[in-house]
Structures are given as C-alpha cells and as structure tokens.
Design a protein around this motif. Structure first.
Motif, PDB file in Angstrom:
ATOM      1  N   GLY A 118      -9.286  -4.399  13.606  1.00 34.94           N
ATOM      2  CA  GLY A 118      -8.875  -5.779  13.766  1.00 34.94           C
ATOM      3  C   GLY A 118      -7.367  -5.924  13.696  1.00 34.94           C
ATOM      4  N   PRO A 119      -6.874  -7.137  13.933  1.00 30.09           N
ATOM      5  CA  PRO A 119      -5.431  -7.367  13.851  1.00 30.09           C
ATOM      6  C   PRO A 119      -4.934  -7.239  12.413  1.00 30.09           C
ATOM      7  CG  PRO A 119      -6.607  -9.435  14.077  1.00 30.09           C
ATOM      8  CD  PRO A 119      -7.622  -8.344  14.265  1.00 30.09           C
ATOM      9  N   VAL A 120      -3.663  -6.908  12.273  1.00 31.39           N
ATOM     10  CA  VAL A 120      -3.089  -6.740  10.943  1.00 31.39           C
ATOM     11  C   VAL A 120      -3.133  -8.074  10.210  1.00 31.39           C
ATOM     12  CG1 VAL A 120      -0.707  -7.235  11.660  1.00 31.39           C
ATOM     13  CG2 VAL A 120      -1.147  -5.801   9.648  1.00 31.39           C
ATOM     14  N   MET A 121      -3.450  -8.032   8.934  1.00 33.26           N
ATOM     15  CA  MET A 121      -3.461  -9.221   8.097  1.00 33.26           C
ATOM     16  C   MET A 121      -2.174  -9.253   7.281  1.00 33.26           C
ATOM     17  SD  MET A 121      -7.437  -9.155   6.836  1.00 33.26           S
ATOM     18  CE  MET A 121      -7.357 -10.763   6.059  1.00 33.26           C
ATOM     19  N   ALA A 122      -1.639 -10.424   7.081  1.00 35.57           N
ATOM     20  CA  ALA A 122      -0.342 -10.550   6.429  1.00 35.57           C
ATOM     21  C   ALA A 122      -0.458 -10.238   4.938  1.00 35.57           C
ATOM     22  CB  ALA A 122       0.207 -11.954   6.630  1.00 35.57           C
ATOM     23  N   TYR A 123       0.459  -9.428   4.444  1.00 40.92           N
ATOM     24  CA  TYR A 123       0.544  -9.200   3.004  1.00 40.92           C
ATOM     25  C   TYR A 123       0.885 -10.515   2.326  1.00 40.92           C
ATOM     26  CZ  TYR A 123      -0.070  -4.225   3.492  1.00 40.92           C
ATOM     27  OH  TYR A 123      -0.622  -3.002   3.750  1.00 40.92           O
ATOM     28  N   ASP A 124       0.140 -10.831   1.256  1.00 43.10           N
ATOM     29  CA  ASP A 124       0.339 -12.118   0.593  1.00 43.10           C
ATOM     30  C   ASP A 124       0.261 -12.036  -0.923  1.00 43.10           C
ATOM     31  OD1 ASP A 124      -2.377 -11.552   0.549  1.00 43.10           O
ATOM     32  OD2 ASP A 124      -3.008 -13.583   1.070  1.00 43.10           O
ATOM     33  N   ILE A 125       0.206 -10.816  -1.477  1.00 44.38           N
ATOM     34  CA  ILE A 125       0.186 -10.620  -2.924  1.00 44.38           C
ATOM     35  C   ILE A 125       1.219  -9.563  -3.292  1.00 44.38           C
ATOM     36  CG2 ILE A 125      -1.138  -9.785  -4.915  1.00 44.38           C
ATOM     37  CD1 ILE A 125      -3.673 -10.567  -3.469  1.00 44.38           C
ATOM     38  N   ALA A 126       1.970  -9.826  -4.353  1.00 48.78           N
ATOM     39  CA  ALA A 126       2.782  -8.792  -4.990  1.00 48.78           C
ATOM     40  C   ALA A 126       2.462  -8.792  -6.476  1.00 48.78           C
ATOM     41  CB  ALA A 126       4.271  -9.033  -4.765  1.00 48.78           C
ATOM     42  N   LEU A 127       2.085  -7.640  -6.994  1.00 47.52           N
ATOM     43  CA  LEU A 127       1.950  -7.429  -8.434  1.00 47.52           C
ATOM     44  C   LEU A 127       3.109  -6.530  -8.854  1.00 47.52           C
ATOM     45  CD1 LEU A 127      -0.833  -8.634  -7.912  1.00 47.52           C
ATOM     46  CD2 LEU A 127      -1.814  -6.877  -9.391  1.00 47.52           C
ATOM     47  N   ILE A 128       3.966  -7.058  -9.704  1.00 49.42           N
ATOM     48  CA  ILE A 128       5.162  -6.330 -10.114  1.00 49.42           C
ATOM     49  C   ILE A 128       4.994  -5.954 -11.581  1.00 49.42           C
ATOM     50  CG2 ILE A 128       7.662  -6.450 -10.381  1.00 49.42           C
ATOM     51  CD1 ILE A 128       7.341  -8.783  -8.155  1.00 49.42           C
ATOM     52  N   ASN A 129       4.894  -4.667 -11.855  1.00 51.79           N
ATOM     53  CA  ASN A 129       4.686  -4.168 -13.204  1.00 51.79           C
ATOM     54  C   ASN A 129       5.967  -3.557 -13.751  1.00 51.79           C
ATOM     55  OD1 ASN A 129       1.832  -4.720 -13.484  1.00 51.79           O
ATOM     56  ND2 ASN A 129       1.485  -3.073 -12.017  1.00 51.79           N
ATOM     57  N   PHE A 130       6.307  -3.931 -14.981  1.00 59.16           N
ATOM     58  CA  PHE A 130       7.465  -3.341 -15.657  1.00 59.16           C
ATOM     59  C   PHE A 130       6.972  -2.413 -16.763  1.00 59.16           C
ATOM     60  CE2 PHE A 130      10.519  -3.303 -19.178  1.00 59.16           C
ATOM     61  CZ  PHE A 130      11.570  -2.656 -18.526  1.00 59.16           C
ATOM     62  N   TYR A 131       7.422  -1.160 -16.711  1.00 54.71           N
ATOM     63  CA  TYR A 131       7.063  -0.141 -17.692  1.00 54.71           C
ATOM     64  C   TYR A 131       8.285   0.195 -18.538  1.00 54.71           C
ATOM     65  CZ  TYR A 131       3.041   1.017 -14.627  1.00 54.71           C
ATOM     66  OH  TYR A 131       1.895   0.989 -13.866  1.00 54.71           O
ATOM     67  N   ASP A 132       8.173   0.036 -19.864  1.00 57.82           N
ATOM     68  CA  ASP A 132       9.203   0.610 -20.718  1.00 57.82           C
ATOM     69  C   ASP A 132       8.811   2.049 -21.030  1.00 57.82           C
ATOM     70  OD1 ASP A 132       7.276   0.551 -22.748  1.00 57.82           O
ATOM     71  OD2 ASP A 132       8.123  -1.239 -23.700  1.00 57.82           O
ATOM     72  N   ALA A 133       9.509   2.687 -21.945  1.00 58.18           N
ATOM     73  CA  ALA A 133       9.295   4.121 -22.188  1.00 58.18           C
ATOM     74  C   ALA A 133       7.885   4.437 -22.675  1.00 58.18           C
ATOM     75  CB  ALA A 133      10.320   4.635 -23.200  1.00 58.18           C
ATOM     76  N   ASP A 134       7.236   3.478 -23.342  1.00 59.42           N
ATOM     77  CA  ASP A 134       5.924   3.742 -23.935  1.00 59.42           C
ATOM     78  C   ASP A 134       4.767   3.172 -23.121  1.00 59.42           C
ATOM     79  OD1 ASP A 134       7.075   5.018 -26.198  1.00 59.42           O
ATOM     80  OD2 ASP A 134       7.545   3.047 -27.052  1.00 59.42           O
ATOM     81  N   ALA A 135       5.053   2.542 -21.995  1.00 60.42           N
ATOM     82  CA  ALA A 135       3.995   1.892 -21.221  1.00 60.42           C
ATOM     83  C   ALA A 135       3.178   2.908 -20.434  1.00 60.42           C
ATOM     84  CB  ALA A 135       4.587   0.852 -20.290  1.00 60.42           C
ATOM     85  N   ARG A 136       1.921   2.570 -20.234  1.00 59.63           N
ATOM     86  CA  ARG A 136       0.992   3.391 -19.467  1.00 59.63           C
ATOM     87  C   ARG A 136       0.135   2.465 -18.609  1.00 59.63           C
ATOM     88  NH1 ARG A 136       4.087   6.063 -21.810  1.00 59.63           N
ATOM     89  NH2 ARG A 136       3.760   7.816 -23.226  1.00 59.63           N
TER      90      ARG A 136
END
Length: 225
Positions: A118-136
């Motif tokens: 099918g035709p390309v669908m527009a990207y409409d979500i961004a999940l932005i994750n910030f990791y500090d030194a201890d994040a998993r």
C-alpha cells in the motif's frame, strides 16, 4: 569521533532490521538535540513512565503526536499533567521516511511495513527516551500501533548496547548492537514485532562537542489510528 581502523558498515541484523552507523551528521545531531530540549519542557514534557504493576521505567520519556502510556495511546498526557500531547512536526516525519528509504530501500520506503503493497503512511508518533548512566530498557515489542510501517530509531549522546531479539520470546536468540551518537536503526517487515531492549548505556561516550550527558533515543512510528 576520531577515524577508526575499521569503519563501521551498514548491517542487516535480521530480515527487515538494519543498522546504519553515523547516519546523522553533526549539524542534524545538534538540531535534533535542541528540538528534544524544547519538547522536554512542560507542559506535556519529559516524564517518568509508570507501569500498571506499580513500577517505573528508568528511561524518562516525552511523546509527540500521540501520547504513549502502558499500553495504549491518547491525545493527552493521561498519566501525567493532563496537557494535550505536543504536535508531531512534519519535518520529523520526512526524516523518518528518508531513514526508511536509506535503510530498507525504495520499495520498503514506499509501503506500509515493506511488504504490504500500500501507499506509505505518514509518521505521526515520536517517543523520545532519555537515558542517564543507570537507565535501562527491558525486552519488549512495539505492538500498540495499528500500522506495520517500520520503526525508526535515532541515537544521540552516549553509546548503548541495543539488544535485538526475535518475535516469539524475550530471550535468545538475540543480537547485541552498539548504537553510537548519530546511528540509525530501522526495523520493519518480518522484524517489525521483534523484542528489543537496552541492557546498558556506556556513560561518558557522547561526543564532547554535542554538549549532551546521557543518551537520547528518538523513535518514530506510524500509529495507524
């Protein structure tokens, strides 16, 4: 980063899952970082994600377009300050489509998931994750969307180990990939619902000129909603 003895090359980690090292140049890295800093401001800013069982994710998150919370999407920050989710910018969607074309080719870039025709669908979500030194980030699947379009993952700041697994189980077989600042990882097609996670971040590995302590992961998706 200094020139390497053996330059890192584009790698197909699994069918439909491709790692492209150094995809973002330094100018685009700085532009994305500044945008992330603006998106992280309240209202609807960076938050700690709480799971239904009462736990918390160690990586903090801000959403654009649609707000993700375990395990659904909403138009407001239902598990935070209640504000409307920040809009998803058109330029970020174009960056996502460009990333898919570069990683998977023109055919995959022009279809929903690379195999649906099918035709390309527009990207409409961004999940932005910030990791500090201890994040998993534990092993999980990106399965709350209605679309099978490829997921686009962009890395800024500290290097991490990105564990890319299989569609059936959170355990082996999996492949560990080192994602550095500027790297692109795209997964779609037969790998769209593969389990993946971040078992560790390598503190102090971000390029000093970027001015970021920690790791930012910008994940782009098509909601299908």
């Amino acid at each position: 980063m200094d020139a390497e003895l053996f330059p890192r090359e584009r790698t197909e980690v699994a069918p439909g899952a491709v790692h492209v090292p150094g995809w973002l140049d330094q100018d685009r890295q700085r532009e994305l970082l500044e945008a992330c800093r603006e998106w992280a401001r309240p209202p609807a800013g960076l938050r700690t994600v709480r799971t239904p069982g009462g736990g918390t994710m160690t990586a903090r998150q801000v959403c654009l377009g649609w707000h993700w919370y375990p395990y659904a999407y909403a138009r407001t920050i239902v598990d935070g300050d209640g504000a409307p989710v920040k809009p998803f910018p058109e330029w970020l969607g174009e960056l996502g489509r460009h990333a898919v074309r570069d990683a998977l080719g023109e055919v995959a870039g022009d279809a929903d998931g690379g195999a649906r025709g099918g035709p390309v669908m527009a990207y409409d979500i961004a999940l932005i994750n910030f990791y500090d030194a201890d994040a998993r980030m534990g092993m999980h699947r990106d399965s709350d969307e209605k679309s099978h379009a490829p997921v686009v993952s962009l890395s800024l700041g500290d290097t991490c180990v990105f564990r890319f697994g299989n569609t059936e189980t959170r355990t082996r077989p999996y492949t560990d990939v080192e994602l550095r600042c500027g790297d692109l990882f795209v997964f779609g097609g037969p790998s769209r619902l593969a389990h993946h996670g971040v078992p560790r971040v390598q503190p102090g590995t971000a390029p000093p000129e970027l001015g970021l302590t920690g790791r930012l992961n910008i994940t782009l998706r098509v909601s299908g909603l």
